[in-house]
Scaffold this motif. Sequence first.
Motif, PDB file in Angstrom:
ATOM      1  N   ARG A  95      -9.709  28.003  13.777  1.00  0.00           N
ATOM      2  CA  ARG A  95     -10.731  27.367  12.947  1.00  0.00           C
ATOM      3  C   ARG A  95     -10.193  26.053  12.396  1.00  0.00           C
ATOM      4  NH1 ARG A  95     -11.388  31.689   8.617  1.00  0.00           N
ATOM      5  NH2 ARG A  95      -9.344  32.239   9.455  1.00  0.00           N
ATOM      6  N   ALA A  96     -11.067  25.134  12.121  1.00  0.00           N
ATOM      7  CA  ALA A  96     -10.665  23.885  11.481  1.00  0.00           C
ATOM      8  C   ALA A  96     -11.774  23.420  10.555  1.00  0.00           C
ATOM      9  CB  ALA A  96     -10.377  22.818  12.533  1.00  0.00           C
ATOM     10  N   ARG A  97     -11.391  22.707   9.510  1.00  0.00           N
ATOM     11  CA  ARG A  97     -12.352  22.188   8.533  1.00  0.00           C
ATOM     12  C   ARG A  97     -13.225  21.114   9.179  1.00  0.00           C
ATOM     13  NH1 ARG A  97      -8.766  20.039   5.054  1.00  0.00           N
ATOM     14  NH2 ARG A  97      -9.718  18.024   5.434  1.00  0.00           N
ATOM     15  N   THR A 114     -32.579  29.829  10.884  1.00  0.00           N
ATOM     16  CA  THR A 114     -33.347  28.719  11.456  1.00  0.00           C
ATOM     17  C   THR A 114     -32.506  27.681  12.199  1.00  0.00           C
ATOM     18  OG1 THR A 114     -33.111  27.438   9.417  1.00  0.00           O
ATOM     19  CG2 THR A 114     -35.050  28.883   9.584  1.00  0.00           C
ATOM     20  N   GLU A 115     -31.182  27.883  12.249  1.00  0.00           N
ATOM     21  CA  GLU A 115     -30.364  26.869  12.916  1.00  0.00           C
ATOM     22  C   GLU A 115     -30.772  26.690  14.375  1.00  0.00           C
ATOM     23  OE1 GLU A 115     -29.124  29.366  10.980  1.00  0.00           O
ATOM     24  OE2 GLU A 115     -27.093  28.863  10.273  1.00  0.00           O
ATOM     25  N   LYS A 116     -30.655  25.452  14.844  1.00  0.00           N
ATOM     26  CA  LYS A 116     -30.954  25.148  16.247  1.00  0.00           C
ATOM     27  C   LYS A 116     -29.644  25.175  17.035  1.00  0.00           C
ATOM     28  CE  LYS A 116     -35.261  24.106  15.317  1.00  0.00           C
ATOM     29  NZ  LYS A 116     -36.393  24.850  15.855  1.00  0.00           N
ATOM     30  N   VAL A 117     -29.706  25.708  18.245  1.00  0.00           N
ATOM     31  CA  VAL A 117     -28.506  25.813  19.069  1.00  0.00           C
ATOM     32  C   VAL A 117     -28.503  24.710  20.126  1.00  0.00           C
ATOM     33  CG1 VAL A 117     -27.185  27.309  20.614  1.00  0.00           C
ATOM     34  CG2 VAL A 117     -28.437  28.297  18.678  1.00  0.00           C
ATOM     35  N   VAL A 118     -27.413  23.950  20.149  1.00  0.00           N
ATOM     36  CA  VAL A 118     -27.282  22.853  21.111  1.00  0.00           C
ATOM     37  C   VAL A 118     -26.008  23.062  21.928  1.00  0.00           C
ATOM     38  CG1 VAL A 118     -26.908  20.369  21.368  1.00  0.00           C
ATOM     39  CG2 VAL A 118     -28.530  21.200  19.659  1.00  0.00           C
ATOM     40  N   ILE A 119     -26.163  23.028  23.235  1.00  0.00           N
ATOM     41  CA  ILE A 119     -25.003  23.134  24.124  1.00  0.00           C
ATOM     42  C   ILE A 119     -24.585  21.734  24.543  1.00  0.00           C
ATOM     43  CG2 ILE A 119     -24.212  23.965  26.387  1.00  0.00           C
ATOM     44  CD1 ILE A 119     -26.512  26.125  26.052  1.00  0.00           C
ATOM     45  N   TRP A 154     -16.212  17.503  14.681  1.00  0.00           N
ATOM     46  CA  TRP A 154     -17.575  18.005  14.443  1.00  0.00           C
ATOM     47  C   TRP A 154     -17.775  18.312  12.969  1.00  0.00           C
ATOM     48  CZ3 TRP A 154     -20.616  17.817  18.770  1.00  0.00           C
ATOM     49  CH2 TRP A 154     -19.946  17.735  20.003  1.00  0.00           C
ATOM     50  N   LYS A 155     -18.938  17.938  12.458  1.00  0.00           N
ATOM     51  CA  LYS A 155     -19.263  18.254  11.073  1.00  0.00           C
ATOM     52  C   LYS A 155     -20.425  19.235  10.997  1.00  0.00           C
ATOM     53  CE  LYS A 155     -18.439  14.740   8.092  1.00  0.00           C
ATOM     54  NZ  LYS A 155     -18.609  13.330   7.659  1.00  0.00           N
ATOM     55  N   VAL A 156     -20.770  19.800  12.141  1.00  0.00           N
ATOM     56  CA  VAL A 156     -21.698  20.933  12.183  1.00  0.00           C
ATOM     57  C   VAL A 156     -20.904  22.096  12.782  1.00  0.00           C
ATOM     58  CG1 VAL A 156     -23.834  19.592  12.400  1.00  0.00           C
ATOM     59  CG2 VAL A 156     -22.540  20.182  14.459  1.00  0.00           C
ATOM     60  N   PRO A 157     -21.353  23.338  12.545  1.00  0.00           N
ATOM     61  CA  PRO A 157     -20.650  24.480  13.149  1.00  0.00           C
ATOM     62  C   PRO A 157     -20.550  24.303  14.664  1.00  0.00           C
ATOM     63  CG  PRO A 157     -22.287  25.235  11.569  1.00  0.00           C
ATOM     64  CD  PRO A 157     -22.493  23.756  11.725  1.00  0.00           C
ATOM     65  N   TRP A 158     -19.396  24.618  15.201  1.00  0.00           N
ATOM     66  CA  TRP A 158     -19.111  24.324  16.602  1.00  0.00           C
ATOM     67  C   TRP A 158     -18.277  25.455  17.174  1.00  0.00           C
ATOM     68  CZ3 TRP A 158     -14.441  23.703  19.183  1.00  0.00           C
ATOM     69  CH2 TRP A 158     -14.487  23.063  20.428  1.00  0.00           C
ATOM     70  N   ILE A 159     -18.573  25.839  18.406  1.00  0.00           N
ATOM     71  CA  ILE A 159     -17.792  26.916  19.032  1.00  0.00           C
ATOM     72  C   ILE A 159     -17.519  26.585  20.489  1.00  0.00           C
ATOM     73  CG2 ILE A 159     -19.947  28.245  19.433  1.00  0.00           C
ATOM     74  CD1 ILE A 159     -18.292  30.809  19.309  1.00  0.00           C
ATOM     75  N   GLY A 187     -29.284  16.752  13.786  1.00  0.00           N
ATOM     76  CA  GLY A 187     -29.242  16.974  12.342  1.00  0.00           C
ATOM     77  C   GLY A 187     -28.298  18.087  11.922  1.00  0.00           C
ATOM     78  N   THR A 188     -28.261  18.335  10.619  1.00  0.00           N
ATOM     79  CA  THR A 188     -27.250  19.247  10.058  1.00  0.00           C
ATOM     80  C   THR A 188     -27.552  20.724  10.333  1.00  0.00           C
ATOM     81  OG1 THR A 188     -28.489  19.129   7.995  1.00  0.00           O
ATOM     82  CG2 THR A 188     -26.523  17.754   8.146  1.00  0.00           C
ATOM     83  N   ASN A 189     -28.804  21.047  10.604  1.00  0.00           N
ATOM     84  CA  ASN A 189     -29.167  22.457  10.805  1.00  0.00           C
ATOM     85  C   ASN A 189     -28.958  22.867  12.268  1.00  0.00           C
ATOM     86  OD1 ASN A 189     -30.137  24.909   9.736  1.00  0.00           O
ATOM     87  ND2 ASN A 189     -32.167  24.521  10.604  1.00  0.00           N
ATOM     88  N   THR A 190     -27.751  22.582  12.749  1.00  0.00           N
ATOM     89  CA  THR A 190     -27.461  22.734  14.178  1.00  0.00           C
ATOM     90  C   THR A 190     -26.152  23.481  14.380  1.00  0.00           C
ATOM     91  OG1 THR A 190     -28.493  20.570  14.536  1.00  0.00           O
ATOM     92  CG2 THR A 190     -27.133  21.398  16.318  1.00  0.00           C
ATOM     93  N   ILE A 191     -26.092  24.281  15.420  1.00  0.00           N
ATOM     94  CA  ILE A 191     -24.831  24.893  15.847  1.00  0.00           C
ATOM     95  C   ILE A 191     -24.559  24.404  17.266  1.00  0.00           C
ATOM     96  CG2 ILE A 191     -23.667  27.066  16.453  1.00  0.00           C
ATOM     97  CD1 ILE A 191     -25.298  28.424  14.229  1.00  0.00           C
ATOM     98  N   VAL A 192     -23.381  23.825  17.468  1.00  0.00           N
ATOM     99  CA  VAL A 192     -23.051  23.276  18.786  1.00  0.00           C
ATOM    100  C   VAL A 192     -22.129  24.224  19.542  1.00  0.00           C
ATOM    101  CG1 VAL A 192     -21.919  21.386  20.016  1.00  0.00           C
ATOM    102  CG2 VAL A 192     -23.358  20.874  18.041  1.00  0.00           C
ATOM    103  N   VAL A 193     -22.444  24.433  20.810  1.00  0.00           N
ATOM    104  CA  VAL A 193     -21.585  25.216  21.696  1.00  0.00           C
ATOM    105  C   VAL A 193     -21.080  24.279  22.790  1.00  0.00           C
ATOM    106  CG1 VAL A 193     -21.453  27.188  23.268  1.00  0.00           C
ATOM    107  CG2 VAL A 193     -23.019  27.266  21.302  1.00  0.00           C
ATOM    108  N   SER A 194     -19.768  24.159  22.920  1.00  0.00           N
ATOM    109  CA  SER A 194     -19.208  23.264  23.944  1.00  0.00           C
ATOM    110  C   SER A 194     -18.595  24.043  25.091  1.00  0.00           C
ATOM    111  CB  SER A 194     -18.120  22.371  23.341  1.00  0.00           C
ATOM    112  OG  SER A 194     -18.669  21.253  22.712  1.00  0.00           O
ATOM    113  N   ALA A 195     -18.692  23.450  26.284  1.00  0.00           N
ATOM    114  CA  ALA A 195     -17.935  23.951  27.436  1.00  0.00           C
ATOM    115  C   ALA A 195     -16.620  23.176  27.478  1.00  0.00           C
ATOM    116  CB  ALA A 195     -18.732  23.706  28.710  1.00  0.00           C
TER     117      ALA A 195
END
Lengths: 86, 298
Positions: A8-10, B86-91, B57-62, B33-41
Amino acid sequence: MSLAVGCRARPGKARDNKTGSWRVFKPVFGKEKCTLCGLCMTLCPEGCVHETEEGFITPDYTYCKGCGICAQECPGEAIEMKQEEK
Amino acid sequence: MVDKTLELFDCGHRACGGCGAALAARLVTKAAGTNTIVVSATGCMEVFSTPYPETAWKVPWIHSLFENASAVASGVEASLKKQGRTEKVVIMAGDGATFDIGMICISGAFERGHDFTYICYDNEAYMNTGIQRSGATPYDASTTTSPAGKCSFGNKRPKKDIPQIIAAHGAPYVATASIAYPADLMQKVEKAINTVGPCYIQVHAPCCTGWGFEGEQTIAVAKLAIETGLWVNYEMVDGKVVKAKKVVRKPVEEYLKTQKRFRHLFKPTRQDAEIATIQAIADRNAEKYAIDIKLKKE
Ligand SMILES: Cc1ncc(C[n+]2csc(CCOP(=O)(O)OP(=O)(O)O)c2C)c(N)n1
Ligand code: SF4
Ligand code: SF4
Ligand SMILES: [Mg+2]
């Protein structure tokens, strides 16, 4: 034994990495020719160009890599790339 | 409407100076926007944005693997739905992750109809591992696994038509975009995010390192791809092309000449037949998407 799954990172922690040290050429923003169109702010891959409180557009040299996109794309040719003095 | 002044993909990332993919990440997150969760390959964007313990990244990212971003996103979306969130998922995935190795997971996710937006940033090869060709590499481009030389003019296969394949899954919204047209790109991202169901946007993101041009030229090169008809920006709604960017077309060599990956087409001798083959690809694109602006003869 406790096992941490994943890392995890900030948010935005990458700011610790001051990429301005990569720069070879430095974009120098001329105030006279700048029309505040904001294209450089939109196109900088670093997102490091911003408007100052005095209303001038300027890059954050802590992160600017000196790629030259802003200078190349500025419609008013207000930005000049100059050799970095270190 | 989201606040587009926010920088959700921050400074300090380690992309090459002038990287088209880095700009794509900035513009896409701005629009999402901020209400987003990003999934990266796995790929350049994942690597340059998150060398542990840093993240741009300043939005949740996995991130999990190279091949499974759409499977991970499916799980994230299903869980959010179950929780009533309600978060939107972006790959965010490269062309290798999308056109090649991720295809099975993509097909499954689009078939199941998850509500996400899949962004393929297309730099037309496997850049992060040293410029190997992918299904997105254009005809005659020289890469480390399709090297131009005595026996070859580079990549022998045409670019795969992934948007068409995704549209054939019944995706409600499929579009192509380019970092050279940021307002258009951001509009398409907003549209995709606000469309229910699995949407797809393929973003042309030139790579100065892999294509062989100076970083300052990234936008100019991306623009030339559009202006020559080798890249077409269009939108498909429910499988039908509803809009395509029209241009006064330039000859393809104006684009090819800007990049070292096509240098063998001009040096040591000019390869007219190969250039004509590439021109024919642009001509077919122009016809298929009706992009030619006909200038009135005076
Ligand atoms: C299963 C698997 N195979 C190979 C790799 C090595 N690998 C990491 S990134 C990458 C290339 C990614 O290419 P692309 O998706 O086009 O993204 P780009 O780096 O060009 O942005 C490869 C082959 C891997 N991580 N996992
Ligand atoms: S030179 Fe590149 S990194 Fe620096 S401000 Fe201009 S566009 Fe941004
Ligand atoms: S190799 Fe290409 S895609 Fe990867 S960081 Fe450098 S410019 Fe960006
Ligand atoms: Mg790639």
